[in-house]
Design an enzyme around this catalytic site. Sequence first.
Site, PDB file in Angstrom:
ATOM      1  N   GLY A 224       2.455  -9.726   5.652  1.00  0.00           N
ATOM      2  CA  GLY A 224       2.178  -9.220   4.330  1.00  0.00           C
ATOM      3  C   GLY A 224       3.370  -9.415   3.405  1.00  0.00           C
ATOM      4  N   GLY A 226       6.589  -8.157   1.067  1.00  0.00           N
ATOM      5  CA  GLY A 226       7.592  -7.108   1.021  1.00  0.00           C
ATOM      6  C   GLY A 226       8.791  -7.365   1.908  1.00  0.00           C
ATOM      7  N   GLU A 247      -2.505 -15.094   4.531  1.00  0.00           N
ATOM      8  CA  GLU A 247      -2.959 -15.182   3.138  1.00  0.00           C
ATOM      9  C   GLU A 247      -1.787 -15.543   2.233  1.00  0.00           C
ATOM     10  OE1 GLU A 247      -4.635 -11.280   2.426  1.00  0.00           O
ATOM     11  OE2 GLU A 247      -2.781 -10.600   1.488  1.00  0.00           O
ATOM     12  N   LEU A 322       1.324   2.885   3.031  1.00  0.00           N
ATOM     13  CA  LEU A 322       1.987   3.987   2.348  1.00  0.00           C
ATOM     14  C   LEU A 322       1.894   5.291   3.131  1.00  0.00           C
ATOM     15  CD1 LEU A 322       0.694   3.296  -1.281  1.00  0.00           C
ATOM     16  CD2 LEU A 322       2.946   2.753  -0.352  1.00  0.00           C
ATOM     17  N   GLY A 345      -5.852  -8.112   1.315  1.00  0.00           N
ATOM     18  CA  GLY A 345      -6.451  -8.665   2.532  1.00  0.00           C
ATOM     19  C   GLY A 345      -6.054  -7.925   3.785  1.00  0.00           C
ATOM     20  N   LYS A 370      10.283   8.874  -1.073  1.00  0.00           N
ATOM     21  CA  LYS A 370      10.965   9.712  -2.068  1.00  0.00           C
ATOM     22  C   LYS A 370      12.285  10.258  -1.524  1.00  0.00           C
ATOM     23  CE  LYS A 370       8.808  12.189  -5.060  1.00  0.00           C
ATOM     24  NZ  LYS A 370       8.002  13.233  -5.728  1.00  0.00           N
TER      25      LYS A 370
END
Length: 438
Positions: A224, A226, A247, A322, A345, A370
Site C-alpha cells: 500500500g 505510505g 495496485e 487507522l 483497493g 495523536k
Amino acid sequence: MDAKTHYRSKLTTPQAAVAEIRSGENVAMAMAVAQPPALLTALAARVEGGELERLNLWYFHSMEHAARTILRYDLLDRVRPHCMFLTRIERDIITRAAGDGRSAIEFVPVAFSESAKLLSEDVAVDTFVVAVSPMDRHGWFTFGTGNDYASTVARSARRLVVEVNPNMPRVFGDSLLHISEVDAIVEHEAPLAELAFPESTPEDEAIARTVAGLIENGSCLQMGIGTLPNAVCAMLGDHKDLGIHTELLTPGLADLIRCGAVTNRCKTTYPGRSVFTFAMGDRAFYDFLDDNPAIHSAPVQVVNDPRHIAKNDKVISVNATLQVDLGGACNSEHLLGRQYSGSGGQLDFVRGAAASRGGKSIIVCHSTAKDGTVSRIVPRLDGPVTVPRNDTRIVVTEYGMVDLKGKSLGERAEALIAIAHPRFREGLTKSLESGRLT
C-alpha cells in the site's frame, strides 16, 4: 490519414479543448500523477469566468495541480467534486466548508476494483481528461503512470481529451491508446507530481522488521501507500525471486527490481513482469518506468480483481489501517468523525491474498495515534468497516504480530490486546470483561 497528420488535425489549445463542456455535465479526470494540469487550468478558468455551473467532477486521489485549479475552494459553489478517495486536499476543503456551515465534497464509497465499472457504466461521463505519454510513429499513446480506471473511461466517455506531456513515461502492458480514439489533443510539458515519504520512525522500523520476517522467497508483493510499506521494501533486498502484482507501484518496489530481489519468475500471471495499475514516485522512478518492458501496466478491474490476484501463489498484501477493533474489523478510512481517505483497493487485496495458495494478508498500524494519546486498537470502531473481521488475518504493530485466522472472538481480543500499547491494555481488557465485544 497517417498518424502525424491525424495528430495535427486534433491538436488544439487547452482553452479550445474544454470549450465544449457544458454546465451540468459529468467530467471525469484521471487520478494522481495523470491529472492534466493545463486542461484543469483551462477548465477552472471557464468556471471562474461564469461560463460553467453545476459541473460534476468525478475522480480518485487528487494532486496539487488539481487543488490549485478545479478544486479551488472559491469555485466549489459551481463545481461539485465526486471524490472516491480523499487526500489532504479534500480534507482541508471539508474542514474549511464545515467552518462555513456548508458541504463541498461528495464522497462516493466504492472499491477501487469497481471504479472503472462505476464511471463507465453507472455514470454518464461526458468528458474525460487525462495526461498521456507522447504518441509514437504508429499513432499510439500510453496512459503512463495511470492505467487504473483511465483506460476504461477514456473509451466510454462521450468525449476524450488528452494532454501530451513528454515527461510522462511510456509504459508497456495494456496501456495503449490510439490516435483514432482521441477527440482533442493538448501539448503541455510540466514536471510530474512527485511523492515524498517522511523518514521512518522507530515504530515503523519495528513493524517493518516483523513484516519482512513473514515474507518468503518467491512471494508476490502488493504494498500500500505510505512510510510503513516503503520501510518493508527497504528490508527485502536480500530476498530472492520476489514478484510484484500491486495496485500502486512505488520507488520502494522499484528498488527491489533494480537490486535483483524481484524477478517475477515464480508468478502464474504475467511471469517475468511487475504488474501495476497506477504509479507514484520521484523523477528517477518515472525514468525507470519509461520504456521498461519488465513493467506491465493493466486496468484496475484486472489488477485489483481478487480472483485474478489469487492466481499467483504466496501473495503478500501489506496495507495500513487507522483502527482495529477487538474482533479484528479494520477502519482504514474514517478519522475523528470524518471521512479521511477511502477504502481504495485494500479489501480487494486482502481477499486476493487470502485466496492465494500460501498467501498472507497483513494489516499494519502503529499502536497509538495523536502523539500516543489514543489507542488504534479499540473495543469498537469509530467509523465504517473497511476490512470485515471475517477477512482480517495478520495484524502487526510495533509490539508484535497476531494471526487471527481460526481464533474465536475472545481469543482475537486477547491476542490484539497483547500487541496494543501497554498503557491501553488494561482498559481494553476491562472492555472485554464487561462484555462490550459482541
